[in-house]
Design a protein around this motif. Structure first.
Motif, mmCIF file in Angstrom:
data_model
loop_
_atom_site.group_PDB
_atom_site.id
_atom_site.type_symbol
_atom_site.label_atom_id
_atom_site.label_comp_id
_atom_site.label_asym_id
_atom_site.label_seq_id
_atom_site.Cartn_x
_atom_site.Cartn_y
_atom_site.Cartn_z
ATOM 1 N N THR A 128 67.067 54.132 30.201
ATOM 2 C CA THR A 128 66.841 52.819 30.807
ATOM 3 C C THR A 128 68.092 52.370 31.545
ATOM 4 O O THR A 128 69.188 52.373 30.974
ATOM 5 C CB THR A 128 66.489 51.775 29.721
ATOM 6 O OG1 THR A 128 65.347 52.228 29.002
ATOM 7 C CG2 THR A 128 66.171 50.434 30.361
ATOM 8 N N MET A 129 67.959 51.983 32.796
ATOM 9 C CA MET A 129 69.093 51.510 33.582
ATOM 10 C C MET A 129 69.609 50.182 33.043
ATOM 11 O O MET A 129 68.844 49.383 32.513
ATOM 12 C CB MET A 129 68.678 51.315 35.049
ATOM 13 C CG MET A 129 68.256 52.563 35.778
ATOM 14 S SD MET A 129 67.785 52.171 37.483
ATOM 15 C CE MET A 129 66.319 51.183 37.220
ATOM 16 N N ASP A 130 70.908 49.949 33.203
ATOM 17 C CA ASP A 130 71.461 48.626 32.907
ATOM 18 C C ASP A 130 71.032 47.626 33.975
ATOM 19 O O ASP A 130 70.700 46.476 33.680
ATOM 20 C CB ASP A 130 72.995 48.675 32.865
ATOM 21 C CG ASP A 130 73.507 49.551 31.738
ATOM 22 O OD1 ASP A 130 72.731 49.862 30.818
ATOM 23 O OD2 ASP A 130 74.693 49.925 31.791
ATOM 24 N N SER A 131 71.076 48.075 35.229
ATOM 25 C CA SER A 131 70.658 47.229 36.349
ATOM 26 C C SER A 131 70.371 48.123 37.550
ATOM 27 O O SER A 131 70.697 49.305 37.562
ATOM 28 C CB SER A 131 71.747 46.208 36.707
ATOM 29 O OG SER A 131 72.941 46.863 37.101
ATOM 30 N N GLY A 132 69.760 47.525 38.562
ATOM 31 C CA GLY A 132 69.404 48.282 39.751
ATOM 32 C C GLY A 132 67.902 48.438 39.879
ATOM 33 O O GLY A 132 67.124 47.896 39.082
ATOM 34 N N SER A 133 67.503 49.190 40.871
ATOM 35 C CA SER A 133 66.086 49.335 41.192
ATOM 36 C C SER A 133 65.752 50.798 41.482
ATOM 37 O O SER A 133 66.514 51.492 42.149
ATOM 38 C CB SER A 133 65.744 48.480 42.426
ATOM 39 O OG SER A 133 64.458 48.782 42.921
ATOM 40 N N VAL A 134 64.620 51.247 40.951
ATOM 41 C CA VAL A 134 64.055 52.556 41.301
ATOM 42 C C VAL A 134 62.591 52.341 41.647
ATOM 43 O O VAL A 134 61.811 51.884 40.807
ATOM 44 C CB VAL A 134 64.170 53.575 40.152
ATOM 45 C CG1 VAL A 134 63.431 54.865 40.522
ATOM 46 C CG2 VAL A 134 65.622 53.894 39.850
ATOM 47 N N LYS A 135 62.240 52.641 42.879
ATOM 48 C CA LYS A 135 60.845 52.576 43.305
ATOM 49 C C LYS A 135 60.340 53.976 43.613
ATOM 50 O O LYS A 135 60.980 54.721 44.362
ATOM 51 C CB LYS A 135 60.699 51.695 44.555
ATOM 52 C CG LYS A 135 60.893 50.213 44.285
ATOM 53 C CD LYS A 135 60.636 49.393 45.553
ATOM 54 C CE LYS A 135 60.804 47.900 45.273
ATOM 55 N NZ LYS A 135 60.577 47.089 46.495
ATOM 56 N N VAL A 136 59.213 54.322 43.018
ATOM 57 C CA VAL A 136 58.565 55.599 43.261
ATOM 58 C C VAL A 136 57.214 55.331 43.897
ATOM 59 O O VAL A 136 56.367 54.679 43.286
ATOM 60 C CB VAL A 136 58.405 56.415 41.960
ATOM 61 C CG1 VAL A 136 57.675 57.725 42.229
ATOM 62 C CG2 VAL A 136 59.771 56.692 41.336
ATOM 63 N N ASP A 137 57.065 55.772 45.128
ATOM 64 C CA ASP A 137 55.825 55.532 45.877
ATOM 65 C C ASP A 137 55.500 54.035 45.933
ATOM 66 O O ASP A 137 54.353 53.624 45.808
ATOM 67 C CB ASP A 137 54.669 56.309 45.253
ATOM 68 C CG ASP A 137 53.533 56.562 46.229
ATOM 69 O OD1 ASP A 137 53.743 56.410 47.458
ATOM 70 O OD2 ASP A 137 52.429 56.916 45.771
ATOM 71 N N LYS A 165 68.332 51.777 44.382
ATOM 72 C CA LYS A 165 69.293 50.769 44.847
ATOM 73 C C LYS A 165 70.193 50.322 43.694
ATOM 74 O O LYS A 165 69.717 49.827 42.675
ATOM 75 C CB LYS A 165 68.564 49.550 45.428
ATOM 76 C CG LYS A 165 67.785 49.851 46.706
ATOM 77 C CD LYS A 165 67.126 48.595 47.259
ATOM 78 C CE LYS A 165 66.339 48.900 48.530
ATOM 79 N NZ LYS A 165 65.655 47.688 49.071
ATOM 80 N N ASP A 166 71.482 50.530 43.847
ATOM 81 C CA ASP A 166 72.520 50.006 42.950
ATOM 82 C C ASP A 166 72.232 50.331 41.477
ATOM 83 O O ASP A 166 72.381 49.479 40.591
ATOM 84 C CB ASP A 166 72.666 48.494 43.144
ATOM 85 C CG ASP A 166 74.018 47.982 42.650
ATOM 86 O OD1 ASP A 166 74.987 48.758 42.673
ATOM 87 O OD2 ASP A 166 74.094 46.808 42.251
ATOM 88 N N MET A 167 71.850 51.578 41.217
ATOM 89 C CA MET A 167 71.554 52.023 39.855
ATOM 90 C C MET A 167 72.845 52.091 39.030
ATOM 91 O O MET A 167 73.790 52.779 39.392
ATOM 92 C CB MET A 167 70.875 53.400 39.875
ATOM 93 C CG MET A 167 70.597 53.989 38.498
ATOM 94 S SD MET A 167 70.154 55.740 38.595
ATOM 95 C CE MET A 167 68.489 55.614 39.265
ATOM 96 N N LYS A 168 72.869 51.371 37.902
ATOM 97 C CA LYS A 168 74.015 51.386 37.005
ATOM 98 C C LYS A 168 73.543 51.719 35.591
ATOM 99 O O LYS A 168 72.483 51.282 35.151
ATOM 100 C CB LYS A 168 74.728 50.034 37.011
ATOM 101 C CG LYS A 168 75.368 49.696 38.359
ATOM 102 C CD LYS A 168 76.049 48.342 38.348
ATOM 103 C CE LYS A 168 76.653 48.030 39.724
ATOM 104 N NZ LYS A 168 77.284 46.685 39.751
ATOM 105 N N LYS A 169 74.367 52.507 34.892
ATOM 106 C CA LYS A 169 74.023 52.889 33.525
ATOM 107 C C LYS A 169 75.299 53.139 32.737
ATOM 108 O O LYS A 169 76.194 53.845 33.202
ATOM 109 C CB LYS A 169 73.160 54.162 33.518
ATOM 110 C CG LYS A 169 72.838 54.711 32.134
ATOM 111 C CD LYS A 169 72.008 53.750 31.317
ATOM 112 C CE LYS A 169 71.667 54.335 29.944
ATOM 113 N NZ LYS A 169 70.939 53.370 29.093
ATOM 114 N N SER A 170 75.365 52.568 31.541
ATOM 115 C CA SER A 170 76.514 52.774 30.670
ATOM 116 C C SER A 170 76.036 53.150 29.276
ATOM 117 O O SER A 170 74.881 52.932 28.911
ATOM 118 C CB SER A 170 77.369 51.504 30.610
ATOM 119 O OG SER A 170 76.603 50.423 30.098
#
Length: 233
Positions: A57-66, A6-11
């Motif tokens: 490492t993401m700047d913001s957002g969510s990653v869910k695995v299982d 969800k809304d993964m951001k990376k810079s």
């Protein structure tokens, strides 16, 4: 849903060198799916894979695995997440040159309490007769098979593949894709495959196209072809 983003951001960089590579990636992947991630060079597809794998490492957002959130984990927790859940396959095989095929695979076998059967895996990957050879004695395709075996021996739930056929010729590429398809069917491994090769999208369950750091297409493939039928690899 096995993988939820969800809304993964990376810079990267700052000031004049600041570059926002991912600008809000949102998608879901079901357990057991094979998914292709495509896009032009610099579109953000490898960065997306690295964020899922906890390498970036993401700047913001969510990653869910299982069901488990990985954003916000510290270095030790990310290491445990990778050990427990992930296998990585790269374009360049990253094998240890002074270890045999079997010894290269054993490096990852020791990371888990529930590895796949070594002999069965060697047989599945066509490596039984090559298990005592060193990487320099193998063809490119055989080295990639060894890299795949090393990633699979710990029985990962999620396999992340960054250009797994990028350094291979057409015939060997097809052999590797047939192998990945067999692994998916045999072990139910969820796979994310970053690739420039348009033909590979025809064999997978789901296709994600990234353009300028955002998803431009995200769809289920209703007309899948077996890997052996792929052309123009």
């Amino acid at each position: 849903m096995y993988l939820e983003i969800k809304d993964m951001k990376k810079s990267f960089g700052s000031g004049e060198s600041y570059n926002q590579v991912l600008k809000g990636i949102t998608t879901n992947i079901e357990q057991g799916q094979m998914c292709v991630i495509q896009g032009n060079s610099g579109s953000g597809k490898s960065t997306m894979l690295n964020c899922i794998g906890g390498l970036d490492t993401m700047d913001s957002g969510s990653v869910k695995v299982d069901g488990n959130e990985i954003s916000g984990l510290n270095a030790d927790e990310l290491s445990e997440y990778r050990r427990a859940n992930l296998g990585f396959i790269f374009q360049f095989y990253n094998l240890v040159p002074n270890l045999t095929v079997k010894e290269n695979i054993e490096i990852c076998q020791f990371l888990t309490s529930d590895p796949l059967d070594m002999e069965e895996l060697l047989d599945t990957l066509g490596l039984t007769e090559h298990q005592d050879k060193f990487p320099a004695q193998l063809s490119g395709g055989q080295q990639q098979r060894c890299a795949i075996a090393r990633a699979l021996i710990k029985n990962p739930k999620l396999l992340l593949c960054d250009e797994p056929t990028g350094a291979l010729d057409s015939k060997t590429s097809k052999d590797i894709l047939i192998l990945l398809e067999k692994i998916n069917q045999q072990y139910g491994t969820t796979m994310l495959i970053v690739t420039h090769n348009n033909a590979i999208r025809n064999m997978v369950h789901k296709v994600i196209i990234i353009k300028d750091g955002q998803i431009s297409e995200d769809y289920e493939n209703e007309t899948r072809l077996p890997a052996k039928s792929l052309e123009d690899l």
